[in-house]
Design a protein around this motif. Sequence first.
Motif, PDB file in Angstrom:
ATOM      1  N   SER A 103     -42.099 -12.500  57.804  1.00  0.00           N
ATOM      2  CA  SER A 103     -40.729 -12.960  57.607  1.00  0.00           C
ATOM      3  C   SER A 103     -40.113 -13.448  58.917  1.00  0.00           C
ATOM      4  O   SER A 103     -39.429 -14.472  58.959  1.00  0.00           O
ATOM      5  N   ILE A 104     -40.368 -12.720  60.004  1.00  0.00           N
ATOM      6  CA  ILE A 104     -39.839 -13.112  61.324  1.00  0.00           C
ATOM      7  C   ILE A 104     -40.403 -14.464  61.741  1.00  0.00           C
ATOM      8  O   ILE A 104     -39.678 -15.338  62.239  1.00  0.00           O
ATOM      9  N   ILE A 105     -41.713 -14.641  61.539  1.00  0.00           N
ATOM     10  CA  ILE A 105     -42.351 -15.913  61.895  1.00  0.00           C
ATOM     11  C   ILE A 105     -41.693 -17.055  61.116  1.00  0.00           C
ATOM     12  O   ILE A 105     -41.334 -18.098  61.674  1.00  0.00           O
ATOM     13  N   GLY A 106     -41.521 -16.863  59.796  1.00  0.00           N
ATOM     14  CA  GLY A 106     -40.885 -17.890  58.975  1.00  0.00           C
ATOM     15  C   GLY A 106     -39.449 -18.167  59.397  1.00  0.00           C
ATOM     16  O   GLY A 106     -39.031 -19.327  59.493  1.00  0.00           O
ATOM     17  N   TYR A 107     -38.695 -17.109  59.675  1.00  0.00           N
ATOM     18  CA  TYR A 107     -37.288 -17.223  60.095  1.00  0.00           C
ATOM     19  C   TYR A 107     -37.158 -18.107  61.335  1.00  0.00           C
ATOM     20  O   TYR A 107     -36.279 -18.976  61.412  1.00  0.00           O
ATOM     21  N   LEU A 108     -38.036 -17.900  62.316  1.00  0.00           N
ATOM     22  CA  LEU A 108     -37.954 -18.650  63.575  1.00  0.00           C
ATOM     23  C   LEU A 108     -38.427 -20.096  63.408  1.00  0.00           C
ATOM     24  O   LEU A 108     -37.816 -21.023  63.930  1.00  0.00           O
ATOM     25  N   VAL A 109     -39.518 -20.260  62.660  1.00  0.00           N
ATOM     26  CA  VAL A 109     -40.120 -21.593  62.538  1.00  0.00           C
ATOM     27  C   VAL A 109     -39.219 -22.559  61.787  1.00  0.00           C
ATOM     28  O   VAL A 109     -39.129 -23.747  62.128  1.00  0.00           O
ATOM     29  N   SER A 110     -38.488 -22.093  60.777  1.00  0.00           N
ATOM     30  CA  SER A 110     -37.730 -22.992  59.915  1.00  0.00           C
ATOM     31  C   SER A 110     -36.393 -23.426  60.514  1.00  0.00           C
ATOM     32  O   SER A 110     -35.683 -24.209  59.890  1.00  0.00           O
ATOM     33  N   ILE A 111     -36.056 -22.939  61.702  1.00  0.00           N
ATOM     34  CA  ILE A 111     -34.828 -23.430  62.343  1.00  0.00           C
ATOM     35  C   ILE A 111     -34.968 -24.920  62.668  1.00  0.00           C
ATOM     36  O   ILE A 111     -34.090 -25.715  62.331  1.00  0.00           O
ATOM     37  N   PRO A 112     -36.089 -25.338  63.285  1.00  0.00           N
ATOM     38  CA  PRO A 112     -36.245 -26.780  63.525  1.00  0.00           C
ATOM     39  C   PRO A 112     -37.092 -27.496  62.478  1.00  0.00           C
ATOM     40  O   PRO A 112     -37.095 -28.714  62.419  1.00  0.00           O
ATOM     41  N   VAL A 113     -37.864 -26.744  61.666  1.00  0.00           N
ATOM     42  CA  VAL A 113     -38.875 -27.344  60.790  1.00  0.00           C
ATOM     43  C   VAL A 113     -38.478 -27.148  59.331  1.00  0.00           C
ATOM     44  O   VAL A 113     -38.063 -26.060  58.950  1.00  0.00           O
ATOM     45  N   PHE A 114     -38.601 -28.196  58.497  1.00  0.00           N
ATOM     46  CA  PHE A 114     -38.343 -28.061  57.059  1.00  0.00           C
ATOM     47  C   PHE A 114     -39.226 -26.968  56.475  1.00  0.00           C
ATOM     48  O   PHE A 114     -40.388 -26.819  56.853  1.00  0.00           O
ATOM     49  N   CYS A 115     -38.679 -26.195  55.534  1.00  0.00           N
ATOM     50  CA  CYS A 115     -39.424 -25.047  55.015  1.00  0.00           C
ATOM     51  C   CYS A 115     -40.737 -25.458  54.350  1.00  0.00           C
ATOM     52  O   CYS A 115     -41.743 -24.749  54.464  1.00  0.00           O
ATOM     53  N   ASP A 116     -40.758 -26.620  53.681  1.00  0.00           N
ATOM     54  CA  ASP A 116     -42.004 -27.091  53.068  1.00  0.00           C
ATOM     55  C   ASP A 116     -43.085 -27.275  54.124  1.00  0.00           C
ATOM     56  O   ASP A 116     -44.215 -26.788  53.999  1.00  0.00           O
ATOM     57  N   SER A 117     -42.732 -28.005  55.196  1.00  0.00           N
ATOM     58  CA  SER A 117     -43.690 -28.265  56.270  1.00  0.00           C
ATOM     59  C   SER A 117     -44.098 -26.961  56.947  1.00  0.00           C
ATOM     60  O   SER A 117     -45.277 -26.755  57.257  1.00  0.00           O
ATOM     61  N   GLY A 118     -43.135 -26.083  57.187  1.00  0.00           N
ATOM     62  CA  GLY A 118     -43.427 -24.809  57.849  1.00  0.00           C
ATOM     63  C   GLY A 118     -44.410 -23.972  57.057  1.00  0.00           C
ATOM     64  O   GLY A 118     -45.328 -23.360  57.623  1.00  0.00           O
ATOM     65  N   TYR A 119     -44.248 -23.965  55.734  1.00  0.00           N
ATOM     66  CA  TYR A 119     -45.157 -23.165  54.901  1.00  0.00           C
ATOM     67  C   TYR A 119     -46.569 -23.730  54.957  1.00  0.00           C
ATOM     68  O   TYR A 119     -47.551 -22.985  55.072  1.00  0.00           O
ATOM     69  N   VAL A 120     -46.685 -25.054  54.879  1.00  0.00           N
ATOM     70  CA  VAL A 120     -48.007 -25.696  54.948  1.00  0.00           C
ATOM     71  C   VAL A 120     -48.684 -25.372  56.282  1.00  0.00           C
ATOM     72  O   VAL A 120     -49.864 -25.017  56.331  1.00  0.00           O
ATOM     73  N   ILE A 121     -47.920 -25.484  57.367  1.00  0.00           N
ATOM     74  CA  ILE A 121     -48.482 -25.258  58.700  1.00  0.00           C
ATOM     75  C   ILE A 121     -48.941 -23.814  58.871  1.00  0.00           C
ATOM     76  O   ILE A 121     -49.986 -23.536  59.472  1.00  0.00           O
ATOM     77  N   LEU A 122     -48.163 -22.862  58.341  1.00  0.00           N
ATOM     78  CA  LEU A 122     -48.428 -21.441  58.579  1.00  0.00           C
ATOM     79  C   LEU A 122     -49.292 -20.787  57.503  1.00  0.00           C
ATOM     80  O   LEU A 122     -49.579 -19.589  57.580  1.00  0.00           O
ATOM     81  N   ASN A 123     -49.719 -21.565  56.512  1.00  0.00           N
ATOM     82  CA  ASN A 123     -50.470 -20.989  55.398  1.00  0.00           C
ATOM     83  C   ASN A 123     -51.747 -20.279  55.849  1.00  0.00           C
ATOM     84  O   ASN A 123     -52.074 -19.181  55.381  1.00  0.00           O
ATOM     85  N   SER A 124     -52.491 -20.881  56.774  1.00  0.00           N
ATOM     86  CA  SER A 124     -53.757 -20.269  57.237  1.00  0.00           C
ATOM     87  C   SER A 124     -53.497 -18.939  57.952  1.00  0.00           C
ATOM     88  O   SER A 124     -54.237 -17.970  57.749  1.00  0.00           O
ATOM     89  N   LEU A 125     -52.473 -18.910  58.783  1.00  0.00           N
ATOM     90  CA  LEU A 125     -52.127 -17.673  59.486  1.00  0.00           C
ATOM     91  C   LEU A 125     -51.753 -16.591  58.483  1.00  0.00           C
ATOM     92  O   LEU A 125     -52.196 -15.437  58.597  1.00  0.00           O
ATOM     93  N   LYS A 126     -50.969 -16.957  57.477  1.00  0.00           N
ATOM     94  CA  LYS A 126     -50.565 -15.989  56.446  1.00  0.00           C
ATOM     95  C   LYS A 126     -51.769 -15.425  55.702  1.00  0.00           C
ATOM     96  O   LYS A 126     -51.886 -14.212  55.494  1.00  0.00           O
ATOM     97  N   ASN A 127     -52.700 -16.283  55.321  1.00  0.00           N
ATOM     98  CA  ASN A 127     -53.910 -15.831  54.626  1.00  0.00           C
ATOM     99  C   ASN A 127     -54.738 -14.890  55.486  1.00  0.00           C
ATOM    100  O   ASN A 127     -55.251 -13.867  55.017  1.00  0.00           O
ATOM    101  N   ALA A 128     -54.888 -15.259  56.764  1.00  0.00           N
ATOM    102  CA  ALA A 128     -55.696 -14.435  57.667  1.00  0.00           C
ATOM    103  C   ALA A 128     -55.061 -13.064  57.882  1.00  0.00           C
ATOM    104  O   ALA A 128     -55.763 -12.039  57.911  1.00  0.00           O
ATOM    105  N   LEU A 129     -53.744 -13.029  58.018  1.00  0.00           N
ATOM    106  CA  LEU A 129     -53.046 -11.744  58.194  1.00  0.00           C
ATOM    107  C   LEU A 129     -53.166 -10.887  56.934  1.00  0.00           C
ATOM    108  O   LEU A 129     -53.380  -9.674  57.019  1.00  0.00           O
ATOM    109  N   ALA A 130     -53.028 -11.514  55.769  1.00  0.00           N
ATOM    110  CA  ALA A 130     -53.155 -10.762  54.512  1.00  0.00           C
ATOM    111  C   ALA A 130     -54.543 -10.149  54.388  1.00  0.00           C
ATOM    112  O   ALA A 130     -54.698  -8.990  53.987  1.00  0.00           O
TER     113      ALA A 130
END
Length: 455
Positions: A103-130
């Motif tokens: 949640s913290i990662i998403g909160y920080l990233v979406s300040i400058p980045v559209f949430c759609d783009s942010g989710y696509v970019i961070l999807n691999s990191l999210k999968n690896a952490l899960a």
Amino acid sequence: MVLVLILIALIAFIVLSTTRLKLHPFLSLLAAALIAGFAYQVPAGEIIKTITTGFGGILGYIGIVIVLGTIIGVILERSGAAITMAESVIKLLGERFPTLTMSIIGYLVSIPVFCDSGYVILNSLKNALAARMKISVVAMSVALATGLYATHTFVPPTPGPIAAAGNLGLESSLGLVIAVGLFVAMVTALAGMLWANRFIKQDDAELLEEAPSELLAEDVDFEALKARYGKLPSAMQAFAPIFLPIALICLGSVAAFPSKPLGEGALFSVLSFLGQPVAALLVGLALACTLLKGENKRQQFHDQVAEGLVAAAPILLITGAGGAFGAMLKATELGNYLGTSLSALGVGLFMPFLVAAALKTAQGSSTVALVTTSAMVAPLLGSLGLDSEMGRVLTVMAIGAGAMTVSHANDSFFWVVSQFSRMKVSTAYRAQTMATLVQGVVGMLTVWLLSLVLL
């Protein structure tokens, strides 16, 4: 009232056709768009044109970003970089609160980045952490999505909040809007994370169509998988294809500020170009290529690009069909009806919230809900008792809370989250849509409590 009942019937059709009838979401959304056109009495000659324009419009905005982000994700996974990222984040933030970390990662990233783009970019990191933490991918997906969504709707320089601030005469008070927005977004991000925690121990096999990554395949041996990659990339190599694009998009947003803090010369031109999501992700893709190992790198690159294109295709089609459905609803009188009906209620700050929530639910775009509601509310601020600087700031926040309530089938972000996570549509409604409802309500309550103290 009939207009609202038609909308409810359309949403029920999408849910039932994709869950009970097992119709592919692409066809379900296209059918819903057609039915909406006839039910709302859109001129027959305009129905197909509206569908194709909506389909193309949303893909023009997010399509290439989805493709590039998917290819980068495949390279990160196949090179072992996703494993490096997961272990680096765990080492830095620990394993105790995985959804909070996301949640913290998403909160920080979406300040400058559209949430759609942010989710696509961070999807691999999210999968690896899960996978690394053995946590439900649904919980981690919702935590990331709600973290991104919070700052997306409350904090400039995201276009929606900054346009709403402009419509309400706050061009010279953006610092105050950002400060209040960061606080309200923090509360709503935490609310979204707590909702995500409901799924933290649930069995993903029952919630997903399939594992969205080999890292999340059933009974995967993480240590054996790690050994298979041999020498893993360094943390800097692993994170660069993700964080450099984010940094470029952030700098591009700063360069575009009305005050032009970086001037208007060559630096401004370069950052304005590289700060666009497509250009930034092309830079990320170039960096991802440095992760390719061994001989025959050209063939590796070709194969992984092909894999990324195959993975991106259904996401593109479903996202485009969602855009077509949203465009059809925008072409009707539904938005005007809801806005007019709710604006007559006279309930202070809750009025802009209700109008924005109705518009968001009806047509799918948070940005459209923010811009439209702020323009509608601007002449009414005096009669609502909100015609002061702080009153205007809190009105932007109330509109932002409404503009996140709720994300469902006509919202491209809903399909980006559900399809990249491979959630069943029924799961996405229980997890993602309900999370945005919780966020919107909590956000509005936070704004109301602030108004008791600050107004």
